[in-house]
Enzyme design. Structure first.
Site, PDB file in Angstrom:
ATOM      1  N   ASP A  74       0.804  -1.231   0.000  1.00  0.00           N
ATOM      2  CA  ASP A  74       0.000   0.000   0.000  1.00  0.00           C
ATOM      3  C   ASP A  74       0.829   1.270   0.000  1.00  0.00           C
ATOM      4  OD1 ASP A  74      -2.283  -1.594   0.112  1.00  0.00           O
ATOM      5  OD2 ASP A  74      -2.204  -1.679   2.303  1.00  0.00           O
ATOM      6  N   LYS A  91       2.005   2.180  -5.020  1.00  0.00           N
ATOM      7  CA  LYS A  91       2.706   1.641  -6.199  1.00  0.00           C
ATOM      8  C   LYS A  91       1.880   1.861  -7.458  1.00  0.00           C
ATOM      9  CE  LYS A  91       2.762  -2.455  -4.335  1.00  0.00           C
ATOM     10  NZ  LYS A  91       2.454  -2.175  -2.942  1.00  0.00           N
ATOM     11  N   GLY A 108      -4.508  -4.163  -4.067  1.00  0.00           N
ATOM     12  CA  GLY A 108      -5.487  -3.118  -4.334  1.00  0.00           C
ATOM     13  C   GLY A 108      -4.721  -1.877  -4.756  1.00  0.00           C
ATOM     14  N   HIS A 109      -4.684  -1.615  -6.044  1.00  0.00           N
ATOM     15  CA  HIS A 109      -3.915  -0.467  -6.545  1.00  0.00           C
ATOM     16  C   HIS A 109      -4.882   0.636  -6.948  1.00  0.00           C
ATOM     17  CE1 HIS A 109      -0.207  -3.208  -7.416  1.00  0.00           C
ATOM     18  NE2 HIS A 109      -0.581  -3.191  -6.162  1.00  0.00           N
ATOM     19  N   GLN A 141       2.064  -6.050  -3.520  1.00  0.00           N
ATOM     20  CA  GLN A 141       2.572  -6.324  -2.173  1.00  0.00           C
ATOM     21  C   GLN A 141       3.920  -5.622  -1.997  1.00  0.00           C
ATOM     22  OE1 GLN A 141       1.154  -9.293  -3.987  1.00  0.00           O
ATOM     23  NE2 GLN A 141      -0.629  -8.283  -3.151  1.00  0.00           N
TER      24      GLN A 141
HETATM   25  P1  IMO Z   1      -0.827  -4.026  -2.453  1.00  0.00           P
HETATM   26  O1  IMO Z   1      -0.399  -4.556  -3.796  1.00  0.00           O
HETATM   27  C1  IMO Z   1      -0.894  -4.487   1.868  1.00  0.00           C
HETATM   28  C2  IMO Z   1      -0.921  -8.570   3.454  1.00  0.00           C
HETATM   29  C3  IMO Z   1      -2.178  -9.017   4.151  1.00  0.00           C
HETATM   30  C4  IMO Z   1      -1.604  -9.994   5.150  1.00  0.00           C
HETATM   31  C5  IMO Z   1      -0.480 -10.644   4.369  1.00  0.00           C
HETATM   32  C6  IMO Z   1      -0.871 -11.974   3.737  1.00  0.00           C
HETATM   33  O2  IMO Z   1      -2.097  -3.283  -2.471  1.00  0.00           O
HETATM   34  O3  IMO Z   1       0.310  -3.293  -1.810  1.00  0.00           O
HETATM   35  P2  IMO Z   1      -2.376 -12.606   1.649  1.00  0.00           P
HETATM   36  O4  IMO Z   1      -3.820 -12.347   1.380  1.00  0.00           O
HETATM   37  O5  IMO Z   1      -1.460 -12.036   0.615  1.00  0.00           O
HETATM   38  O6  IMO Z   1      -2.086 -14.048   1.915  1.00  0.00           O
HETATM   39  O7  IMO Z   1      -2.091 -11.840   3.034  1.00  0.00           O
HETATM   40  O8  IMO Z   1      -0.122  -9.731   3.359  1.00  0.00           O
HETATM   41  N1  IMO Z   1      -1.124  -8.052   2.085  1.00  0.00           N
HETATM   42  C7  IMO Z   1      -1.073  -6.760   1.753  1.00  0.00           C
HETATM   43  N2  IMO Z   1      -0.917  -5.658   2.515  1.00  0.00           N
HETATM   44  N3  IMO Z   1      -0.998  -4.354   0.540  1.00  0.00           N
HETATM   45  C8  IMO Z   1      -1.126  -5.448  -0.255  1.00  0.00           C
HETATM   46  O9  IMO Z   1      -1.134  -5.374  -1.592  1.00  0.00           O
HETATM   47  C9  IMO Z   1      -1.214  -6.718   0.352  1.00  0.00           C
HETATM   48  N4  IMO Z   1      -1.365  -7.969  -0.110  1.00  0.00           N
HETATM   49  C10 IMO Z   1      -1.296  -8.772   0.952  1.00  0.00           C
HETATM   50  O10 IMO Z   1      -2.842  -7.949   4.768  1.00  0.00           O
HETATM   51  O11 IMO Z   1      -1.006  -9.284   6.218  1.00  0.00           O
HETATM   52 MG    MG Z   2      -2.980  -1.551  -1.905  1.00  0.00          MG
END
Ligand code: IMO
Ligand code: MG
Length: 478
Positions: A45, A48, A72-73, A253
């Protein structure tokens, strides 16, 4: 074996001002960028999507290289806000190909809904391509993800990971276990049926799974509708590199959620690093020109796991409120805290950042002082400056040590307008000092600054890009 050197063109070539030249050996070398990787430098988050969208203006291909519907972008267009989960942000731009790449796990029903939503809003402007090698994330995986996290919580307090419950872990586990179904398989319903037969035999402990035949039927239907989009993407990208077209790899992520190098087990199940972007696209490391790390000016984390600079008091609440820190995928409030230079240095070393994009500086505007964590004090008296203790429990015990830097003025509309018109030189001097401090501490120049959610609210700092500039300070010529 002599290395094949592909003729490179630069972004400026694409605009008609050629900077092609042959080097001493007679090979053609470009001077600009062809393959750029954008990766998260914190816990996800970091905006990106916003930075990738900004850079996509110069790209021909934008490739999501890992993760799936957990991402979530958010991109704030003049027409409204778009949150992309499984599509690359290139799909929002005319003339750009947005690829959901081989390293992803795709939930086809949700993907179709995402496409339809964009289409309905008239925002699907680029070309959409889905890799035939990407794995299919099934409703079974979503059920399994929720089951696993509940089971963990039931076995030990604090063992729940707080995943997004979108099925990521189980989908990647089945990929590694060779139980997976790939997007290319959707065109072969008999194969999908057989694969489901085997897959279901491994999941007899799970309650309320959809009937196999129903699921097979649903996959065949959605597969036939998505079929025109499903292609082999690696040769497409290799050929594009050969033609010198700009490619942007859009990470999801983040480094600290990497399954090996993050805060295990509080991580996702993919490799959201620059190395992972290569595995997730099929582009060789020798073709990468730039690695751009994206960091907020402060820190957030959503889900469980250690977060040394978390502020659980009023300041954290302030950041959450002003920064609008709520998960774009799950709606969960994000945990908030201050910039952690230890983790940023670690992410820089792990990913080989050639530059940084620092986002949401406007959220801190108006604060008198801004704390930044410069190092950790460990219980045994040692100091940690640029590594991540491999045991998450050690990170829990780390005492973050802060420097307090002078704050900068609030980003009122007038200041935003000035930055938009005049560029980086209009940024407040205290903010420049904050950004320079980040460069000094990490050895990576800050090249982009996000000062608002809007697509137009990103400013590039003027210095020639490329690895040769690493470790240099940011000259404020923009
Ligand atoms: P973006 O691309 C923030 C976190 C989840 C959890 C851990 C594992 O928007 O930056 P998962 O569902 O992947 O098995 O969850 O990773 N997590 C994220 N946190 N931004 C994300 O994506 C995330 N994708 C997974 O909250 O702690
Ligand atoms: Mg996000």
């Amino acid at each position: 074996m002599p290395r094949y050197t592909s003729p490179r063109r630069t972004a400026s070539d694409a605009r008609g001002t050629s900077s092609f030249y042959p080097d001493d050996s007679g090979r053609w070398e470009g001077t600009g960028t062809s393959v750029r990787v954008v990766v998260g430098a914190q816990f996800g988050d970091e905006a990106k999507g916003k930075i990738t969208d900004f850079l996509a203006a110069d790209a021909r291909y934008v490739v999501r290289t890992g993760g799936g519907p957990n991402a979530g972008h958010s991109i704030h267009l003049p027409e409204g806000t778009v949150v992309l989960h499984q599509l690359a942000c290139g799909v929002l731009r005319h003339g750009v190909v947005g690829i959901s790449g081989p390293g992803m796990v795709l939930q086809p029903m949700k993907l179709e809904a995402e496409l339809q939503d964009l289409e309905k809003r008239g925002l699907l402007r680029g070309q959409v391509v889905l890799s035939d090698r990407a794995h299919v994330l099934l409703p079974v995986h979503e059920i399994e993800d929720a089951w696993q996290d509940e089971m963990r919580a039931g076995k030990a307090p604090g063992a729940s990971l707080g995943t997004t419950k979108s099925g990521i872990g189980p989908a990647y586990a089945d990929r590694s276990g060779r139980f997976g179904i790939r997007m290319g398989d959707l065109a072969r319903p008999a194969r999908v049926k057989e694969a489901l037969e085997i897959l279901y035999a491994t999941k007899t402990h799970l309650p309320n799974l959809p009937a196999k035949d129903d699921l097979a039927g649903e996959l065949a239907e959605v597969g036939s509708r998505l079929a025109p989009l499903i292609q082999s993407t690696e040769p497409m990208l290799w050929d594009a590199i050969g033609r010198g077209e700009n490619i942007l790899l859009e990470g999801a992520q983040s480094a600290l959620l990497d399954v090996d190098f993050g805060t295990y087990p509080f991580v996702t199940s993919s490799h959201p690093t620059s190395a992972g972007a290569l595995v997730g696209s099929g582009i060789p490391p020798t073709e990468v020109d730039e690695v751009i790390g994206v960091s907020k000016a402060y820190s957030t984390r959503v889900g469980a796991g250690p977060f040394p600079t978390e502020d659980t008091g009023e300041s954290g609440e302030y950041l959450r409120r002003v920064g609008g820190e709520r998960g774009a995928t799950t709606g969960r409030p994000r945990r908030c805290g201050w910039l952690d230079l230890v983790l940023l240095r670690y992410a820089a070393r792990l990913n080989g950042f050639t530059s940084l994009a620092v986002t949401k500086v406007d959220v801190l505007g108006g604060l008198e002082e801004v704390p930044v964590c410069t190092h950790y004090q460990m219980p045994d008296g040692s100091t940690v400056r640029d590594v991540l203790p491999s045991d998450a429990d050690d990170l829990l015990r780390a005492q973050p040590m802060y420097d307090r830097l002078p704050g900068w003025p609030a980003f009122h509309q007038r200041l935003k307008d000035r930055v938009r018109a005049e560029g980086a030189s209009a940024l407040p001097s205290t903010l420049r000092r904050y950004l320079d401090r980040i460069t000094e501490e990490t050895g990576v120049p800050v090249q982009y600054v996000g000062y608002g959610a809007d697509r137009s609210e990103t400013v590039a700092l003027g210095f020639p890009s490329g690895p040769a500039r690493r470790a240099s300070l940011t000259p404020w010529t923009g």
